[in-house]
Motif scaffolding. Structure first.
Motif, PDB file in Angstrom:
ATOM      1  N   GLN A   1       0.828  -1.206   0.000  1.00  0.00           N
ATOM      2  CA  GLN A   1       0.000   0.000   0.000  1.00  0.00           C
ATOM      3  C   GLN A   1       0.861   1.254   0.000  1.00  0.00           C
ATOM      4  O   GLN A   1       0.531   2.262  -0.619  1.00  0.00           O
ATOM      5  CB  GLN A   1      -0.930  -0.029   1.214  1.00  0.00           C
ATOM      6  N   THR A   2       1.963   1.200   0.714  1.00  0.00           N
ATOM      7  CA  THR A   2       2.853   2.365   0.769  1.00  0.00           C
ATOM      8  C   THR A   2       3.787   2.440  -0.437  1.00  0.00           C
ATOM      9  O   THR A   2       4.410   3.476  -0.672  1.00  0.00           O
ATOM     10  CB  THR A   2       3.697   2.320   2.052  1.00  0.00           C
ATOM     11  N   ALA A   3       3.870   1.350  -1.211  1.00  0.00           N
ATOM     12  CA  ALA A   3       4.788   1.341  -2.354  1.00  0.00           C
ATOM     13  C   ALA A   3       4.245   2.143  -3.541  1.00  0.00           C
ATOM     14  O   ALA A   3       5.015   2.660  -4.352  1.00  0.00           O
ATOM     15  CB  ALA A   3       5.072  -0.091  -2.793  1.00  0.00           C
ATOM     16  N   ASN A   4       2.904   2.242  -3.668  1.00  0.00           N
ATOM     17  CA  ASN A   4       2.261   2.989  -4.761  1.00  0.00           C
ATOM     18  C   ASN A   4       2.735   2.493  -6.127  1.00  0.00           C
ATOM     19  O   ASN A   4       3.102   3.261  -7.005  1.00  0.00           O
ATOM     20  CB  ASN A   4       2.526   4.493  -4.637  1.00  0.00           C
ATOM     21  N   THR A   5       2.769   1.193  -6.305  1.00  0.00           N
ATOM     22  CA  THR A   5       3.190   0.611  -7.576  1.00  0.00           C
ATOM     23  C   THR A   5       1.981   0.407  -8.478  1.00  0.00           C
ATOM     24  O   THR A   5       0.877   0.168  -8.012  1.00  0.00           O
ATOM     25  CB  THR A   5       3.887  -0.736  -7.340  1.00  0.00           C
ATOM     26  N   SER A   6       2.224   0.510  -9.786  1.00  0.00           N
ATOM     27  CA  SER A   6       1.162   0.308 -10.765  1.00  0.00           C
ATOM     28  C   SER A   6       1.741  -0.440 -11.949  1.00  0.00           C
ATOM     29  O   SER A   6       2.936  -0.349 -12.239  1.00  0.00           O
ATOM     30  CB  SER A   6       0.576   1.647 -11.223  1.00  0.00           C
ATOM     31  N   ASN A   7       0.873  -1.194 -12.627  1.00  0.00           N
ATOM     32  CA  ASN A   7       1.311  -1.945 -13.794  1.00  0.00           C
ATOM     33  C   ASN A   7       1.204  -1.127 -15.082  1.00  0.00           C
ATOM     34  O   ASN A   7       1.430  -1.658 -16.168  1.00  0.00           O
ATOM     35  CB  ASN A   7       0.473  -3.218 -13.936  1.00  0.00           C
ATOM     36  N   ILE A   8       0.856   0.160 -14.976  1.00  0.00           N
ATOM     37  CA  ILE A   8       0.720   1.043 -16.146  1.00  0.00           C
ATOM     38  C   ILE A   8       1.835   2.086 -16.097  1.00  0.00           C
ATOM     39  O   ILE A   8       2.030   2.755 -15.087  1.00  0.00           O
ATOM     40  CB  ILE A   8      -0.661   1.723 -16.160  1.00  0.00           C
ATOM     41  N   ARG A   9       2.567   2.194 -17.203  1.00  0.00           N
ATOM     42  CA  ARG A   9       3.665   3.157 -17.285  1.00  0.00           C
ATOM     43  C   ARG A   9       3.525   3.988 -18.555  1.00  0.00           C
ATOM     44  O   ARG A   9       3.089   3.490 -19.585  1.00  0.00           O
ATOM     45  CB  ARG A   9       5.016   2.441 -17.268  1.00  0.00           C
ATOM     46  N   LEU A  10       3.936   5.230 -18.442  1.00  0.00           N
ATOM     47  CA  LEU A  10       3.902   6.150 -19.589  1.00  0.00           C
ATOM     48  C   LEU A  10       5.160   5.948 -20.427  1.00  0.00           C
ATOM     49  O   LEU A  10       6.277   6.049 -19.931  1.00  0.00           O
ATOM     50  CB  LEU A  10       3.797   7.594 -19.110  1.00  0.00           C
ATOM     51  N   VAL A  11       4.975   5.665 -21.708  1.00  0.00           N
ATOM     52  CA  VAL A  11       6.094   5.435 -22.611  1.00  0.00           C
ATOM     53  C   VAL A  11       6.415   6.691 -23.422  1.00  0.00           C
ATOM     54  O   VAL A  11       7.578   7.053 -23.590  1.00  0.00           O
ATOM     55  CB  VAL A  11       5.783   4.254 -23.562  1.00  0.00           C
ATOM     56  N   GLU A  12       5.371   7.355 -23.918  1.00  0.00           N
ATOM     57  CA  GLU A  12       5.581   8.512 -24.790  1.00  0.00           C
ATOM     58  C   GLU A  12       4.484   9.536 -24.523  1.00  0.00           C
ATOM     59  O   GLU A  12       3.298   9.196 -24.522  1.00  0.00           O
ATOM     60  CB  GLU A  12       5.543   8.069 -26.261  1.00  0.00           C
ATOM     61  N   THR A  13       4.897  10.771 -24.267  1.00  0.00           N
ATOM     62  CA  THR A  13       3.926  11.835 -24.034  1.00  0.00           C
ATOM     63  C   THR A  13       3.441  12.409 -25.362  1.00  0.00           C
ATOM     64  O   THR A  13       4.102  12.297 -26.394  1.00  0.00           O
ATOM     65  CB  THR A  13       4.535  12.948 -23.181  1.00  0.00           C
ATOM     66  N   ALA A  14       2.277  13.021 -25.330  1.00  0.00           N
ATOM     67  CA  ALA A  14       1.716  13.631 -26.538  1.00  0.00           C
ATOM     68  C   ALA A  14       2.393  14.973 -26.801  1.00  0.00           C
ATOM     69  O   ALA A  14       2.563  15.793 -25.891  1.00  0.00           O
ATOM     70  CB  ALA A  14       0.206  13.815 -26.369  1.00  0.00           C
TER      71      ALA A  14
END
Length: 509
Positions: free
Chosen positions: A421-434
């Motif tokens: 819960q404190t790690a704030n990890t997610s399986n979604i990452r930003l590869v390229e911004t618009a």
């Protein structure tokens, strides 16, 4: 049967390719007009419609496996179907109302008084529909509250923003392309970037909420398990106090040791007692004669009896020797006989005393044997009683061990959940911004003009054939022969009024 003129008129005939060319030449003005109008419409649309810009951002969706909240083991397996469902879920979530609403609030799109529709025809139809509704339907907005009016505006704005967004998966990858269209290139890039950010925050928030719910459930379960563990330990302690058992294994081992020890002592005492019984019986059998006394010597190891017995033997030998020398009343014989009788009496007294000692020892051994037998019986009864208590003891101990193991497992899972819960990890990452687009994606002027030229030619040719089909005018002698099957008697010429009498005559009808 002969066909009527009307039937023969509508009979189909084989058309030659030259006739198509004649139709095109005849209707060339119409074809050119349709072609020009179509191209002009395309040019008008391409040069006068506001340009639309598109900006795209890319996300990567790492694999995320679901696990059990108790054991931590994975509860699913990787498959193409599960991956497809995961991507489709993400695509639907990106364009969901909560995420779009966050984008609207972040970019303050609800405060700007401008139209966000990028499709010209959709905007035109929307305006037309709105105008028709205003003319035909009288709305009474006074009955609606401000909150309802605002919700309707927000829903309409969400629908407009959703129409501006396109989410696609790049084939054979874990990448998602999020595209946004708008008449303002900066706003298109801002919508794409804000949407990716809000989607990642939304996904992380949902994950955190799920973790909080799981953690709350684990804490509640941990409290119940701890209470049950305390109850089981209390029952187990009370049962051990009541049964006076500190450990069933230790109690059984101690009882077995005692039974083994007392059984050995009992057998030893019983064997000693049986040995004394045999000695006493032999003494009773052999005390009647001197030969029997000799046998008694082997049963009793007593030096006094040995010395007295040796003295008796010596006196008997002396008496036998004197009897050969003297007569029976001789003083030496009488003295020897008297001493022999005293010695025998002494021997009998010593044997009797030894016999009493053996009886006393037997009595002691017998009493000890009975005591050991009674104690051994008590130990065996205690062992049986312990065995009868073993079932309930084992059940209570198993309940305590099970509750303790489950408590430790739940406690470890809670610690892991706190860390995650404190790690704030997610399986979604930003590869390229618009990025802000350089040029518009629509209207595509070249494509629209080329497409208009092709469609103009097709529409013109189609209209030419349509009008030619609808035209039923009889123009030549061949038409009369073909459709009416009648001979031509004469042809009335069409005079050209621009020439004088005797000039050129046009024989067209």
């Amino acid at each position: 049967m002969q066909d009527t003129p009307s039937e023969s008129f509508f009979e189909e005939k084989e058309i030659h390719l030259s006739e198509y060319l004649m139709v095109f030449m005849k209707r060339k003005a119409l074809i050119i007009l349709v072609f020009i109008l179509t191209v002009l419409a395309a040019v008008f649309y391409s040069f006068f419609v506001d340009p639309v810009y598109e900006s795209s951002a890319r996300l990567i969706l790492d694999n995320k496996g679901s696990s059990s909240p108790i054991t931590g083991e994975r509860t699913d397996y990787e498959s193409y179907h599960s991956q497809t469902m995961s991507f489709n879920t993400s695509i639907k979530t990106i364009k969901s109302s909560p995420v779009i609403k966050e984008v609207i609030e972040a970019l303050n799109l609800d405060a700007e008084n401008k139209d966000l529709e990028v499709n010209f025809f959709r905007q035109w139809l929307s305006n037309l529909k709105s105008n028709i509704k205003q003319l035909l339907v009288k709305k009474d907005d006074s009955r609606l509250s401000l909150e309802e009016i605002r919700n309707r505006k927000i829903q309409a704005l969400i629908a407009q923003v959703q129409n501006k967004i396109t989410v696609e998966q790049i084939r054979d990858t874990r990448l998602l392309t999020i595209s946004a269209k708008d008449k303002d290139p900066k706003l298109a890039a801002a919508i794409a970037n804000t949407l990716t950010t809000k989607f990642m925050e939304f996904n992380l928030t949902n994950k955190m909420d799920a973790s909080k719910q799981t953690l709350a459930w684990l804490n509640q379960e941990l409290y119940d398990i701890r209470k049950k563990l305390e109850d089981d330990e209390q029952k187990f302690f009370e049962y051990k106090q009541e049964s006076r058992l500190f450990s069933i294994e230790g109690k059984q081992k101690l009882t077995e040791q005692k039974i083994q020890e007392f059984n050995n002592r009992y057998l030893e005492t019983r064997n000693k007692r049986l040995g004394l019984d045999a000695k006493i019986n032999e003494l009773n059998k052999n005390l009647g004669s001197l030969k029997g006394v000799a046998n008694v010597r082997s049963l009793i190891n007593n030096p006094i009896i040995e010395s007295i017995y040796a003295k008796v033997v010596d006196l008997e030998i002396e008496l036998s020797r004197l009897s050969k020398i003297y007569k029976g009343r001789h003083p030496n014989i009488v003295q020897t006989q008297t001493e022999l009788i005293k010695t025998r009496n002494s021997l009998a007294q010593e044997i009797a005393k030894e016999k009493e000692n053996l009886k006393s020892e037997r009595k002691v051994l017998y009493a000890r044997e009975k005591t050991l037998e009674k104690t051994l019986t008590e130990f065996e009864k205690e062992a049986l009683d312990t065995s009868s208590k073993e079932l309930k003891y084992t059940i209570l101990q198993r309940n305590v061990d099970t509750s303790k193991n489950l408590y430790d497992l739940m406690l470890s899972r809670i610690k892991e959940s706190n860390i995650l819960q404190t790690a704030n990890t997610s399986n979604i990452r930003l590869v390229e911004t618009a990025q802000i687009p350089i040029g518009p994606v629509s209207p595509n002027k070249k494509r629209n003009i080329l497409l208009a030229m092709v469609l103009g030619i097709f529409f013109g040719c189609g209209l030419a054939f349509f009008f030619e089909y609808m035209d039923q005018t009889v123009r030549t002698e061949e038409d009369i022969h073909q459709y009416f099957d009648q001979p031509v008697l004469s042809v009335i010429p069409k005079a050209d009024k621009s020439v004088a009498y005797g000039g050129q005559i046009d024989f067209q009808e």
